[in-house]
Design a protein around this motif. Structure first.
Motif, PDB file in Angstrom:
ATOM      1  N   VAL A  20     -65.306  -3.793  -0.229  1.00 57.48           N
ATOM      2  CA  VAL A  20     -65.720  -3.724   1.076  1.00 57.48           C
ATOM      3  C   VAL A  20     -66.440  -4.806   1.630  1.00 57.48           C
ATOM      4  N   VAL A  21     -67.692  -5.180   0.518  1.00 58.16           N
ATOM      5  CA  VAL A  21     -68.239  -6.435   0.804  1.00 58.16           C
ATOM      6  C   VAL A  21     -67.589  -7.632   0.985  1.00 58.16           C
ATOM      7  N   ILE A  22     -66.530  -7.885   0.011  1.00 64.17           N
ATOM      8  CA  ILE A  22     -65.599  -8.918   0.027  1.00 64.17           C
ATOM      9  C   ILE A  22     -64.912  -9.167   1.508  1.00 64.17           C
ATOM     10  N   TYR A  23     -64.260  -7.856   1.978  1.00 63.10           N
ATOM     11  CA  TYR A  23     -63.535  -7.745   3.235  1.00 63.10           C
ATOM     12  C   TYR A  23     -64.330  -8.125   4.327  1.00 63.10           C
ATOM     13  N   ILE A  24     -65.609  -7.685   4.245  1.00 67.46           N
ATOM     14  CA  ILE A  24     -66.546  -7.822   5.457  1.00 67.46           C
ATOM     15  C   ILE A  24     -66.924  -9.309   5.599  1.00 67.46           C
ATOM     16  N   VAL A  25     -67.418 -10.133   4.495  1.00 68.99           N
ATOM     17  CA  VAL A  25     -67.821 -11.293   4.346  1.00 68.99           C
ATOM     18  C   VAL A  25     -66.713 -12.267   4.871  1.00 68.99           C
ATOM     19  N   SER A  26     -65.333 -11.945   4.389  1.00 75.55           N
ATOM     20  CA  SER A  26     -64.207 -12.728   4.444  1.00 75.55           C
ATOM     21  C   SER A  26     -64.091 -12.837   6.241  1.00 75.55           C
TER      22      SER A  26
ATOM     23  N   ALA B 101     -64.845 -16.844  -6.570  1.00 70.48           N
ATOM     24  CA  ALA B 101     -65.014 -15.598  -7.583  1.00 70.48           C
ATOM     25  C   ALA B 101     -64.485 -14.304  -7.086  1.00 70.48           C
ATOM     26  N   TRP B 102     -64.643 -14.141  -5.760  1.00 72.15           N
ATOM     27  CA  TRP B 102     -63.928 -12.976  -5.133  1.00 72.15           C
ATOM     28  C   TRP B 102     -62.514 -12.993  -5.196  1.00 72.15           C
ATOM     29  N   PHE B 103     -62.141 -14.198  -4.618  1.00 76.93           N
ATOM     30  CA  PHE B 103     -60.564 -14.158  -4.362  1.00 76.93           C
ATOM     31  C   PHE B 103     -59.857 -14.133  -5.813  1.00 76.93           C
ATOM     32  N   THR B 104     -60.335 -14.889  -6.829  1.00 82.66           N
ATOM     33  CA  THR B 104     -59.622 -14.783  -8.103  1.00 82.66           C
ATOM     34  C   THR B 104     -60.146 -13.666  -9.111  1.00 82.66           C
ATOM     35  N   ASP B 105     -60.983 -12.732  -8.642  1.00 85.35           N
ATOM     36  CA  ASP B 105     -61.235 -11.528  -9.521  1.00 85.35           C
ATOM     37  C   ASP B 105     -60.053 -10.867  -9.830  1.00 85.35           C
ATOM     38  N   ARG B 106     -59.881 -10.660 -11.246  1.00 87.83           N
ATOM     39  CA  ARG B 106     -58.693  -9.965 -11.793  1.00 87.83           C
ATOM     40  C   ARG B 106     -58.997  -8.395 -11.590  1.00 87.83           C
ATOM     41  N   ARG B 107     -60.043  -7.846 -11.403  1.00 84.02           N
ATOM     42  CA  ARG B 107     -60.239  -6.391 -11.288  1.00 84.02           C
ATOM     43  C   ARG B 107     -60.055  -5.824  -9.946  1.00 84.02           C
ATOM     44  N   LYS B 109     -58.501  -7.342  -7.296  1.00 84.99           N
ATOM     45  CA  LYS B 109     -57.249  -7.879  -6.460  1.00 84.99           C
ATOM     46  C   LYS B 109     -57.158  -7.544  -5.003  1.00 84.99           C
ATOM     47  N   VAL B 110     -58.268  -8.657  -4.523  1.00 86.68           N
ATOM     48  CA  VAL B 110     -58.249  -8.799  -3.138  1.00 86.68           C
ATOM     49  C   VAL B 110     -56.908  -9.016  -2.442  1.00 86.68           C
ATOM     50  N   LYS B 111     -56.605  -8.378  -1.509  1.00 87.33           N
ATOM     51  CA  LYS B 111     -55.465  -8.552  -0.694  1.00 87.33           C
ATOM     52  C   LYS B 111     -55.621  -9.842   0.388  1.00 87.33           C
ATOM     53  N   GLY B 112     -54.751 -10.218   0.828  1.00 87.35           N
ATOM     54  CA  GLY B 112     -54.965 -11.223   1.978  1.00 87.35           C
ATOM     55  C   GLY B 112     -55.538 -12.583   1.798  1.00 87.35           C
ATOM     56  N   THR B 113     -55.857 -12.834   0.571  1.00 87.17           N
ATOM     57  CA  THR B 113     -56.511 -14.025   0.128  1.00 87.17           C
ATOM     58  C   THR B 113     -55.594 -15.165   0.682  1.00 87.17           C
ATOM     59  N   GLY B 114     -54.568 -15.077   0.605  1.00 84.30           N
ATOM     60  CA  GLY B 114     -53.447 -16.350   1.211  1.00 84.30           C
ATOM     61  C   GLY B 114     -53.821 -16.477   2.827  1.00 84.30           C
ATOM     62  N   LEU B 115     -54.085 -15.497   3.370  1.00 84.73           N
ATOM     63  CA  LEU B 115     -54.215 -15.714   4.845  1.00 84.73           C
ATOM     64  C   LEU B 115     -55.735 -16.372   4.950  1.00 84.73           C
ATOM     65  N   PHE B 116     -56.683 -15.694   4.231  1.00 86.42           N
ATOM     66  CA  PHE B 116     -58.073 -16.379   4.476  1.00 86.42           C
ATOM     67  C   PHE B 116     -58.184 -17.649   4.069  1.00 86.42           C
ATOM     68  N   VAL B 191     -60.521 -24.128  -1.792  1.00 87.03           N
ATOM     69  CA  VAL B 191     -59.169 -24.273  -2.270  1.00 87.03           C
ATOM     70  C   VAL B 191     -58.930 -24.803  -3.703  1.00 87.03           C
ATOM     71  N   ASN B 192     -59.817 -26.076  -3.633  1.00 85.65           N
ATOM     72  CA  ASN B 192     -59.647 -26.770  -4.969  1.00 85.65           C
ATOM     73  C   ASN B 192     -60.601 -25.862  -6.179  1.00 85.65           C
ATOM     74  N   LEU B 193     -61.440 -25.186  -5.906  1.00 84.60           N
ATOM     75  CA  LEU B 193     -61.995 -24.434  -6.971  1.00 84.60           C
ATOM     76  C   LEU B 193     -60.954 -23.274  -7.478  1.00 84.60           C
ATOM     77  N   ILE B 194     -60.374 -22.812  -6.470  1.00 85.83           N
ATOM     78  CA  ILE B 194     -59.443 -21.526  -6.691  1.00 85.83           C
ATOM     79  C   ILE B 194     -58.348 -22.104  -7.635  1.00 85.83           C
ATOM     80  N   ALA B 195     -57.932 -23.412  -7.009  1.00 90.99           N
ATOM     81  CA  ALA B 195     -56.640 -23.858  -8.012  1.00 90.99           C
ATOM     82  C   ALA B 195     -57.311 -24.088  -9.317  1.00 90.99           C
ATOM     83  N   GLY B 196     -58.451 -24.438  -9.507  1.00 92.90           N
ATOM     84  CA  GLY B 196     -58.983 -24.704 -10.913  1.00 92.90           C
ATOM     85  C   GLY B 196     -59.135 -23.412 -11.601  1.00 92.90           C
ATOM     86  N   VAL B 197     -59.471 -22.382 -11.044  1.00 93.59           N
ATOM     87  CA  VAL B 197     -59.547 -21.263 -11.814  1.00 93.59           C
ATOM     88  C   VAL B 197     -58.384 -20.650 -12.257  1.00 93.59           C
ATOM     89  N   ILE B 198     -57.363 -20.837 -11.096  1.00 96.40           N
ATOM     90  CA  ILE B 198     -55.693 -20.325 -11.459  1.00 96.40           C
ATOM     91  C   ILE B 198     -55.405 -20.944 -12.656  1.00 96.40           C
TER      92      ILE B 198
END
Lengths: 291, 327
Positions: A20-26, B101-107, B109-116, B191-198
């Protein structure tokens, strides 16, 4: 057993809270990103009086009348968006083509041939990557002025033949993807070196070319520093130089017109971005990892 | 036999590098040398192209450099440049790391990262000149979007608020310029950092997970060390870009507000083209800036290079081993 389930459920709850925090901040950041552009769009349809009442209202009483009037105000003074577009288009297109083509050629020269000064040349390219544009500016202007080439768009285009950063990137790409066997077999078939480069190497480099071309284009399109110094003739000004006029005293109180002027300059970029965003974002990632 | 062939083709190596070398000499090397020379001359005045070395007109050879370094305006511009860069870079790398950290978190699995990602990156392709003027009118006085927002909020609490002139005060100007810079670059850095983590092998993360590392530990002990290289790259490019900052402060504020947003690059341009036509002083200032950039980036590149080479050596050893095994 029950301990474990409690632990598991609390972990799960933490996960949900985090999400939820992630989505809100994003979403906050998304709003922050879009807010200036929404304001720009909304205010382009307002009269100066309406802007002064409130910038934040998203609607106007007579949007299209205002738009037409703002457009008139813009064009009545020195800001001519279409002249800027045309000049920027010429400069950005020509310099992108030269930049990418000659960078490929230079990278190929380093990668495919063994020549005496190759390593020295390669080292030089690495070293000159960090020469900032500023240090060339005064000397460049003086030379251009002496030769009477001020206000010539070609003075903004030709320097892009030597783009060390792009050569560096292209060479890394070639290192990974060019096999000399293909080149050798083409030689056996009797192809000349220049033809091999144009018909075999260039198609091979398409993905790298696409990425670098986009960035070269955007970079050239948005460049302000050199054009601002070199272009004084109002018919030669590129778009960013035109935009800088919006800041001057001539539009001081015409708020609606300023917003419309800005909107006109952003619109093509946003349209292009809407189509290419995926490739652009992937391209940034590629460039970052490789460098 | 093989050597012979290589010698045959060597001339094409020279031939194909000629356009680059010619363009480089004409449009970079010659202007750089010329700029250096002008720094030691008396070249000034609109349309003037004649110059003499300073000692021949009875002045100290380094007079221009001395003038620049002792000029209060240059010192202020230099300080401003650093302040604006730091105020932009720290939040930039901070938020970029957080989103990475958030967008690459394996546990989770945030959706919509592409859009963000696409949204956050967007300001980077917008003309900086446009952004600067847009923010200038949004922070306008007495009527602008931000004054309207703050007044609206004040109204809700029953307080009347005077409109604040953001663009007339030293610190608000610097912080807003830093913010616009941040606004334009945090998505790019992310975007640069995310590419590095991937690019990090997933096995490393699996191992950390099995060892019972939590999210925060994984990020600080595994992810960050693995993307150090890219973080350094971001730092180098941002620093060079930051020391050359021009578009945004120039069009946001120019020399208004008591030079609150004046950067070194603006100083150089103003010396030469701001009405006084002191080409010699501008040249001296750009040589100074050049030396600073070369020193700083050499230090940072040295750190980068060392690690790269160590890695290459390792790779070569591994390849050798593998080749021996193959034999």
């Amino acid at each position: 057993m029950s301990d474990n389930t409690i632990k598991a459920s609390s972990i799960k709850r933490n996960d949900i809270i985090l999400k939820v925090v992630i989505y809100i901040v994003s979403i906050i950041f998304s709003i922050m990103t879009l807010f200036p552009f929404v304001m720009m769009f909304a205010n382009a349809f307002k009269s100066t009086y309406e802007v002064q009442q409130s910038t934040l209202t998203l609607w106007s009483a007579h949007p299209f009348q205002n738009l037409a009037k703002n457009w008139q105000v813009i064009n009545s003074k020195d800001f001519h968006p279409f002249v800027g577009f045309l000049n920027s288009f010429i400069v950005a297109t020509c310099s992108t083509v030269l930049n990418v083509y000659f960078s490929c050629l230079t990278a190929y020269a380093i990668q495919a041939y063994e020549w005496k000064f190759r390593d020295a040349f390669n080292g030089m390219i690495m070293a000159i990557m960090m020469i900032p544009g500023t240090v060339t500016m005064i000397g460049f202007y003086q030379a251009v002025y002496k030769l009477g080439l001020v206000n010539k768009l070609s003075m903004l285009i030709l320097p892009s033949i030597a783009a060390p950063m792009v050569v560096f990137f292209m060479r890394q790409y070639l290192q990974a993807s060019l096999s000399m066997e293909i080149v050798q077999s083409a030689r056996i078939d009797g192809a000349g070196e220049f033809r091999i480069f144009n018909q075999i190497v260039i198609p091979l480099m398409k993905p790298a070319i696409a990425t670098q071309a986009i960035f070269a284009y955007v970079g050239s399109w948005n460049n302000l520093f050199m054009p601002l110094i070199l272009l004084t003739d109002k018919n030669k000004k590129t778009l960013p130089v035109m935009i800088s006029l919006l800041n001057g005293d001539i539009y001081r109180t015409e708020y609606g017109a300023i917003y419309l002027g800005l909107f006109v300059t952003v619109l093509p970029l946003i349209v292009v971005y809407a189509f290419l965003s995926k490739y652009i974002v992937e391209g940034v990632a590629l460039g970052g990892v490789k460098s | 036999m093989r050597n012979k062939k290589l010698v045959n083709y060597a001339k094409y190596g020279y031939l194909f590098s000629i356009p680059f070398i010619v363009a480089f000499c004409l449009f970079t090397l010659y202007p750089v040398i010329y700029t250096f020379i002008i720094g030691f001359t008396d070249l000034k005045g609109a349309g003037n192209t004649e110059w003499h070395f300073l000692p021949t007109v009875g002045k100290n050879l380094f007079a221009n450099f001395k003038d620049v370094l002792t000029s209060g305006t240059f010192q202020k511009a230099f300080k401003n440049t650093w302040i604006i860069w730091i105020f932009n870079f720290i939040p930039q790398i901070g938020f970029a790391l957080l989103f990475t950290a958030w967008f690459t978190d394996r546990r989770s699995k945030v959706k919509g990262t592409g859009l963000f990602k696409i949204l956050f990156y967007m300001p980077n392709i917008i003309t900086a000149a446009t952004l600067a003027i847009l923010f200038n009118v949004l922070f306008g006085y007495p009527k602008g979007a931000f004054n309207d927002i703050f007044s609206g909020v004040a109204k809700v609490f029953g307080v009347t608020r005077e409109a604040y002139n953001f663009n007339a005060h030293e610190w608000p100007v610097k912080i807003i310029i830093a913010f616009v810079q941040f606004f334009q670059w945090y998505g790019h850095t992310m975007v640069n950092l995310i590419a590095g983590v991937i690019g990090i092998s997933p096995e490393i993360f699996e191992a950390a997970e099995i060892d019972g590392a939590n999210r925060v530990q994984t990020f600080f002990k595994v992810t960050i060390p693995c993307i150090r290289q890219i973080m350094l790259f971001v730092l180098v490019t941002s620093l060079i870009g930051g020391l050359n900052m021009f578009d945004i402060p120039q069009l946001y504020i120019g020399t208004k507000a008591n030079n609150a947003g004046l950067t070194t690059n603006m100083y150089i341009r103003n010396q030469a083209f701001g009405g006084s036509y002191l080409y010699n002083r501008a040249a001296a200032a750009s040589v100074i800036l050049f030396i600073i950039i070369v020193i700083l980036s050499s230090i940072l590149f040295y750190i980068l290079r060392d690690r790269d080479e160590a890695k290459l050596k390792k790779l070569r050893k591994q390849e050798l081993k593998a080749a021996r095994k193959g034999l």
